[in-house]
Write an enzyme that holds these catalytic residues in place. Structure first.
Site, PDB file in Angstrom:
ATOM      1  CD1 TRP A 251      -0.040  -1.537   3.158  1.00  0.00           C
ATOM      2  CD2 TRP A 251       0.756   0.875   3.205  1.00  0.00           C
ATOM      3  NE1 TRP A 251       0.716  -1.508   4.069  1.00  0.00           N
ATOM      4  CE2 TRP A 251       1.302  -0.026   4.266  1.00  0.00           C
ATOM      5  CE3 TRP A 251       0.864   1.999   3.150  1.00  0.00           C
ATOM      6  CZ2 TRP A 251       2.076   0.416   5.368  1.00  0.00           C
ATOM      7  CZ3 TRP A 251       1.887   2.562   4.040  1.00  0.00           C
ATOM      8  CH2 TRP A 251       2.408   1.804   5.337  1.00  0.00           C
ATOM      9  CG  ASN A 252       4.980   1.267   0.777  1.00  0.00           C
ATOM     10  OD1 ASN A 252       4.655   0.280  -0.073  1.00  0.00           O
ATOM     11  ND2 ASN A 252       6.345   1.132   1.296  1.00  0.00           N
TER      12      ASN A 252
ATOM     13  CB  CYS B 124      10.528  -0.701   0.986  1.00  0.00           C
ATOM     14  SG  CYS B 124      10.678  -0.228  -0.816  1.00  0.00           S
TER      15      CYS B 124
ATOM     16  N   PRO C  34      -3.851  -5.943  -5.422  1.00  0.00           N
ATOM     17  CG  PRO C  34      -4.960  -4.139  -6.323  1.00  0.00           C
ATOM     18  CD  PRO C  34      -5.077  -5.698  -6.098  1.00  0.00           C
TER      19      PRO C  34
ATOM     20  CD  GLU D 283       9.942  -2.161   6.636  1.00  0.00           C
ATOM     21  OE1 GLU D 283       9.392  -2.972   6.791  1.00  0.00           O
ATOM     22  OE2 GLU D 283      10.389  -1.705   5.365  1.00  0.00           O
TER      23      GLU D 283
ATOM     24  CD  GLU E  49      12.112  -6.248  -5.164  1.00  0.00           C
ATOM     25  OE1 GLU E  49      12.717  -5.671  -4.454  1.00  0.00           O
ATOM     26  OE2 GLU E  49      12.637  -6.850  -6.217  1.00  0.00           O
TER      27      GLU E  49
ATOM     28  CB  SER F 183       5.653  -7.249   5.664  1.00  0.00           C
ATOM     29  OG  SER F 183       4.901  -8.404   5.535  1.00  0.00           O
TER      30      SER F 183
END
Ligand code: NDP
Length: 497
Positions: A148-149, A279, A173, A369, A245, A224
């Site tokens: 979502w970021n 990220c 998504p 994170e 990723e 994540s």
């Protein structure tokens, strides 16, 4: 929306996923939720569409992808506003995000034929009568699972590579940004109305899991590390290859000969753009002692000017606020000091810029994170200590170095997939550079030549063009010919280098 809904928290009602703005709670839109059967049906449709898409050839696909690129440019404001409505991302950040997406689409469309197309290989002496051919063929249907970021550029990276290579794509998504995801699929269908070459399927994590098991031939996952492991496990059931990723804890090193003002400006942007929900965001800085004080002052001065609700948008995912608060509190409890923000910085749905110093290496703010507008700055003796501390992380996504004489040498020593020298995050904006991490940040690459090859299988073909002078691969060879082969081998490769 009923009054009990938490702003930003997606809800499912009457078979629809409803997404809302994390600050105002305003509805961004609603999309139908897919069940397992619907996901499988989408993949079946995509399988047919892929054959048609492949039949267009490199040039046919290139033209259509470039038309989609141009549509994104024409409607950049609309897309950035939609991203703001859905995720809270400030419109100007959304515009910069679309810019990177356009770059990747453009590069993949223009370079797919050169990178993946058929080529003749140099003949090798021992098989001189054969010519080698190499080409990269599409998998068929690729599943793309996105976060979502950065709901625009993170899916468009793998989507552009996969489509340019000749695959059809089924895209799931994040449940926090389904409306932006659907917009991408709908606008692609405006350009390519003939077949569903790019489809979106919606829902929670179970829909992502269903996509992994749906018969897709490759999965590109961005999200994540913990979910990445689940995706790998689901894909392993059918030996479906994956690109992962995942998250990061990226470090910036400020060396003694750095331009300190420029380093501070880049550190603030790299750590606080998109409210730190990046990220490849800078979360740790290691500054050598001769520039440390000046650097900390410059960072505090610049970060102190950022306003929540303006340059710093809301935290998109409500539960992330607890993680950010925990990290700040843990850092302070273990002896860290806030030189900006700190305790009380979290005022839902915002977090004000927070700069922490003297934070112990074992605190969660240094190891996990954080995904908020926080930055730790640690004083180090020299660049060697900075590299050693920067690399002391299970993650290894990106990173940055500010300096002159040794900056590139330091960049090479960072254990990560990408490094920006005298900038932060810049590598994500270059279509010809690969993007991906090491360790807990994942593996495989999107973007650039490696990113195109990720979505195609290497196919090797040999073609005989003459009779074999030294026939090796046949039962018809004679003992004398085997001896000749040994002789040739000695002649060609028998001398020690
Ligand atoms: P998540 O891992 O929570 O989710 C990523 C996607 O996976 C979502 O679409 C999610 O769906 C889906 N999903 C969840 N559970 C499953 C499952 N069991 N099987 C298959 N799919 C599933 O990540 P976030 O969306 O929270 O994204 C933030 C993370 O992404 C951060 O760690 C960040 O660092 C990382 N990231 C990495 C990037 C990179 O390129 N390396 C770029 C951008 C972000 P749903 O949302 O519906 O649960």
């Amino acid at each position: 929306m009923t009054a009990t809904h938490v702003p930003g928290l997606p809800v499912i009602e009457d078979g629809h996923l409803i997404s809302t703005n994390p600050a105002s709670g305003a509805e961004a839109g609603r999309v139908p939720v897919a069940d397992e059967k619907a996901v499988i049906a989408a993949v079946e449709r995509a399988r047919e569409a892929a054959l048609w898409w492949q039949s267009l050839g490199w040039d046919g696909r290139k033209t259509r992808l470039l038309r989609w690129r141009t549509l994104l440019v024409e409607r950049i404001q609309e897309l950035a506003e939609l991203a703001e409505l859905e995720s809270g991302k400030p419109v100007n950040d959304g515009i910069i995000e679309v810019t990177a997406a356009v770059e990747h689409l453009d590069w993949a469309a223009k370079n797919a034929k050169r990178v993946l197309g058929p080529r003749r290989m140099r003949t090798r002496l021992l098989l001189a009568e054969h010519v080698g051919h190499l080409e990269y063929q599409p998998y068929g249907v690729v599943g793309v699972i996105g976060p979502w970021n950065y709901p625009i550029v993170t899916p468009i990276g793998p989507i552009s590579g996969a489509l340019a290579a000749g695959n059809a794509v089924v895209f799931k998504p994040s449940e926090y940004t389904p409306v932006v995801g659907q917009w991408l699929a709908d606008t692609f269908a405006e350009i390519v109305p003939e077949h569903p070459v790019l489809q979106a399927v919606h829902g929670l994590g179970d829909v992502g899991g269903a996509l992994c098991r749906s018969g897709v031939q490759k999965v590109s996952f961005t999200g994540s590390t913990a979910t990445g492991k689940k995706v790998m496990a689901a894909c392993a059931e059918n030996l479906v290859p994956v690109v992962i990723e995942a998250g990061g804890k990226d470090a910036l090193i400020v060396d003694a000969d750095a331009d300190v003002a420029a380093a501070a400006e880049a550190a603030v942007w790299g750590s606080m753009t998109n409210a730190g929900q990046t990220c490849i965001g800078i979360e740790r800085v290691y500054a050598v002692e001769s520039v440390y004080d000046k650097f900390v002052d410059a960072v505090v001065e610049k970060a102190g000017k950022l306003r929540t609700g303006q340059e710093i948008g809301p935290i998109t995912m409500p539960k992330q606020l607890d993680i950010i608060r925990d990290h700040i509190e843990d850092a302070l409890a273990k002896g860290g000091r806030a030189v900006l923000g700190g305790a009380g910085a979290v005022q839902a749905p915002y977090v004000s810029p927070t700069v922490l110093v003297d934070v112990p290496a074992h605190s969660s703010e240094m190891r996990e994170e954080t995904f908020g507008p926080t930055l730790t700055i640690t004083k180090v003796r020299d660049a060697d200590e900075a590299v050693q501390k920067a690399n002391d992380s299970p993650y290894g996504l990106g990173g940055a170095v500010f300096g002159k004489k040794d900056a590139i040498r330091i960049a090479r020593r960072l254990r990560s997939g990408m490094v920006a020298v005298n900038g932060t995050l810049t590598f994500v904006g270059m279509g010809n550079l690969p993007f991906g991490g090491v360790g807990e940040s994942g593996f495989g690459r999107i973007h650039g030549e490696d990113g195109l090859r990720e979505f195609a299988r290497a196919k090797a073909i040999t073609v005989r063009r003459a009779r074999s002078l030294l026939p090796a691969m046949t039962f018809e060879r004679t003992p004398a010919q085997v001896q000749q082969i040994v002789k040739a081998l000695r002649l060609l490769y028998g001398r020690k280098p």
